[in-house]
Design a protein around this motif. Structure first.
Motif, PDB file in Angstrom:
ATOM      1  N   SER A 190       0.769  -1.278  -0.010  1.00 36.58           N
ATOM      2  CA  SER A 190       0.010  -0.049  -0.096  1.00 36.58           C
ATOM      3  C   SER A 190       0.951   1.334  -0.136  1.00 36.58           C
TER       4      SER A 190
ATOM      5  N   LYS B 190      -0.141   4.032   0.406  1.00 42.61           N
ATOM      6  CA  LYS B 190      -0.979   5.085   1.572  1.00 42.61           C
ATOM      7  C   LYS B 190      -1.162   6.434   0.736  1.00 42.61           C
TER       8      LYS B 190
ATOM      9  N   GLU C  10      -8.263  -2.786  -0.308  1.00 39.04           N
ATOM     10  CA  GLU C  10      -8.097  -2.784   1.143  1.00 39.04           C
ATOM     11  C   GLU C  10      -9.277  -2.547   1.779  1.00 39.04           C
TER      12      GLU C  10
ATOM     13  N   GLU D  52      -2.016  -6.671  10.784  1.00 40.84           N
ATOM     14  CA  GLU D  52      -1.224  -5.936  11.086  1.00 40.84           C
ATOM     15  C   GLU D  52      -1.540  -5.209  12.568  1.00 40.84           C
TER      16      GLU D  52
ATOM     17  N   ILE E 186       2.814  -0.809  12.882  1.00 41.60           N
ATOM     18  CA  ILE E 186       2.616  -0.095  11.765  1.00 41.60           C
ATOM     19  C   ILE E 186       3.385   1.181  11.980  1.00 41.60           C
TER      20      ILE E 186
ATOM     21  N   GLY F  32       3.083  -4.328   8.777  1.00 42.16           N
ATOM     22  CA  GLY F  32       3.617  -3.564   9.991  1.00 42.16           C
ATOM     23  C   GLY F  32       5.144  -3.740  10.079  1.00 42.16           C
ATOM     24  N   ALA F  33       5.858  -2.609   9.449  1.00 41.78           N
ATOM     25  CA  ALA F  33       6.930  -2.477   9.339  1.00 41.78           C
ATOM     26  C   ALA F  33       7.869  -3.662   8.636  1.00 41.78           C
ATOM     27  N   ALA F  34       6.903  -4.367   7.714  1.00 45.94           N
ATOM     28  CA  ALA F  34       7.851  -5.594   6.976  1.00 45.94           C
ATOM     29  C   ALA F  34       8.688  -5.155   6.105  1.00 45.94           C
TER      30      ALA F  34
ATOM     31  N   PHE G 280       2.550  -7.824   3.909  1.00 51.14           N
ATOM     32  CA  PHE G 280       1.743  -6.432   3.352  1.00 51.14           C
ATOM     33  C   PHE G 280       2.701  -5.426   3.452  1.00 51.14           C
TER      34      PHE G 280
ATOM     35  N   GLY H   6       4.652  -1.572   3.387  1.00 48.30           N
ATOM     36  CA  GLY H   6       4.333   0.048   3.315  1.00 48.30           C
ATOM     37  C   GLY H   6       5.608   0.295   3.232  1.00 48.30           C
ATOM     38  N   ARG H   7       6.136   1.431   4.161  1.00 45.65           N
ATOM     39  CA  ARG H   7       7.205   2.292   3.844  1.00 45.65           C
ATOM     40  C   ARG H   7       8.469   1.538   3.270  1.00 45.65           C
TER      41      ARG H   7
HETATM   42  O1  LIG Z   1       0.199  -0.428   7.282  1.00 47.85           O
HETATM   43  C1  LIG Z   1       0.938  -1.029   6.714  1.00 47.85           C
HETATM   44  C2  LIG Z   1       0.785  -1.503   5.304  1.00 47.85           C
HETATM   45  O2  LIG Z   1      -0.721  -1.222   4.981  1.00 47.85           O
HETATM   46  C3  LIG Z   1       2.371  -1.137   7.128  1.00 47.85           C
HETATM   47  O3  LIG Z   1       3.034   0.123   7.004  1.00 47.85           O
HETATM   48  P1  LIG Z   1       4.566   0.224   7.282  1.00 47.85           P
HETATM   49  O4  LIG Z   1       5.200  -1.080   6.753  1.00 47.85           O
HETATM   50  O5  LIG Z   1       5.098   1.382   6.730  1.00 47.85           O
HETATM   51  O6  LIG Z   1       4.625   0.170   8.773  1.00 47.85           O
END
Ligand SMILES: O=C(CO)COP(=O)(O)O
Length: 253
Positions: free
Chosen positions: A11, A13, A99, A170, A175, A207-209, A225, A227-228
């Motif tokens: 994502s 975001k 989502e 998550e 996150i 979650g910080a994956a 899943f 994110g950053r």
């Molecule tokens: O919420 C998330 C993916 O949807 C996780 O975000 P982060 O990996 O940036 O913590």
């Protein structure tokens, strides 16, 4: 026996603007197309940009093995819902995943279990795969977390039509954190979610994956899943290589 599939989702975001989103999509398309192991039946990759980027992202990806999904939807099929987007329109655009119930939507936009149930049903009604997010808000032990995510899942799926669901576990406290939740915690909660009864569900962790995690969780999750830590296409490439390696290893067993 059917072969196990690894699912990697990202994502974006609201991190990027339009031009950067499309440049990232082109980079990701290249990364996926260069990897013969990235085929939807074995390593499934989906990306979730913002609404205005959905149609151009599908064009930018241009036949590479990358599916495009949305970060949200409305529960109604049409009507006077200013600012909202229906599953009908998403499906018409060629969007395949959506989502539902991300922690940020629950916390910042007041989404309740009832809303999440309606959105999940709307997605499935129109052939979209809901990426249904669950997770405990505070850092608690695995048993307590399992209780919370089961309640969230039961509420979300209470009126769900048949169809595939991706459950994104998550933990809210992981996150945006520097590190994912501890491996043992992820393993325990994902194992409980996998045994939760819906046989068309994959369970992925977010979650910080980032790179390195999938190998450590080997066999206990169906994917990640991100994110950053997928903002750099090279990091996502590493995760895809880890997924492809895992699939090969499982085949050899
Ligand atoms: O919420 C998330 C993916 O949807 C996780 O975000 P982060 O990996 O940036 O913590």
């Amino acid at each position: 026996m059917s072969q196990h599939k690894i699912t990697i989702g990202v994502s974006l975001k609201m991190y990027f603007g339009h031009a950067r989103t499309l440049a990232w999509c082109r980079d990701v398309a290249r990364v996926a197309a260069q990897r013969p192991g990235i085929v939807p039946e074995r390593v499934e990759l989906f990306v979730l940009p913002t609404f205005p980027a959905l149609a151009p992202a599908i064009t930018a990806i241009d036949g590479a093995p990358v599916a495009v999904g949305a970060q949200d939807l409305h529960w109604a099929d049409s009507g006077a819902y200013t600012g909202e987007v229906s599953a009908v329109e998403l499906a018409e655009l060629g969007v395949r995943y959506v989502e539902v119930g991300h922690a940020e939507r629950r916390r910042l936009f007041g989404e309740t279990d009832e809303v999440i149930k309606l959105k999940t049903a709307a997605a499935l009604r129109h052939g979209l795969v809901p990426v249904l997010c669950v997770g405990e808000p505070d850092r608690v032990d695995a048993d307590a977390a399992i209780g919370i995510v089961h309640d969230q899942l039961d509420a979300a799926l209470a009126e769900a039509p048949a169809g595939r669901v991706i459950i994104a576990y998550e933990p809210v406290w992981a996150i945006g954190a520097p590190q994912p939740a501890p491996d043992e915690h992820i393993r325990a909660v994902c194992a409980a979610l996998r045994g939760s009864g819906r046989d068309t569900a994959s369970v992925i962790y977010g979650g910080a994956a980032g790179p390195g995690l999938l190998g450590r969780l080997e066999g206990t999750v169906d994917g990640l899943f991100l994110g950053r830590f997928a903002h750099d296409p090279a990091a996502l490439a590493t995760v895809l290589d880890e997924a492809a390696a895992l699939v090969i290893k499982e085949d050899a067993r």
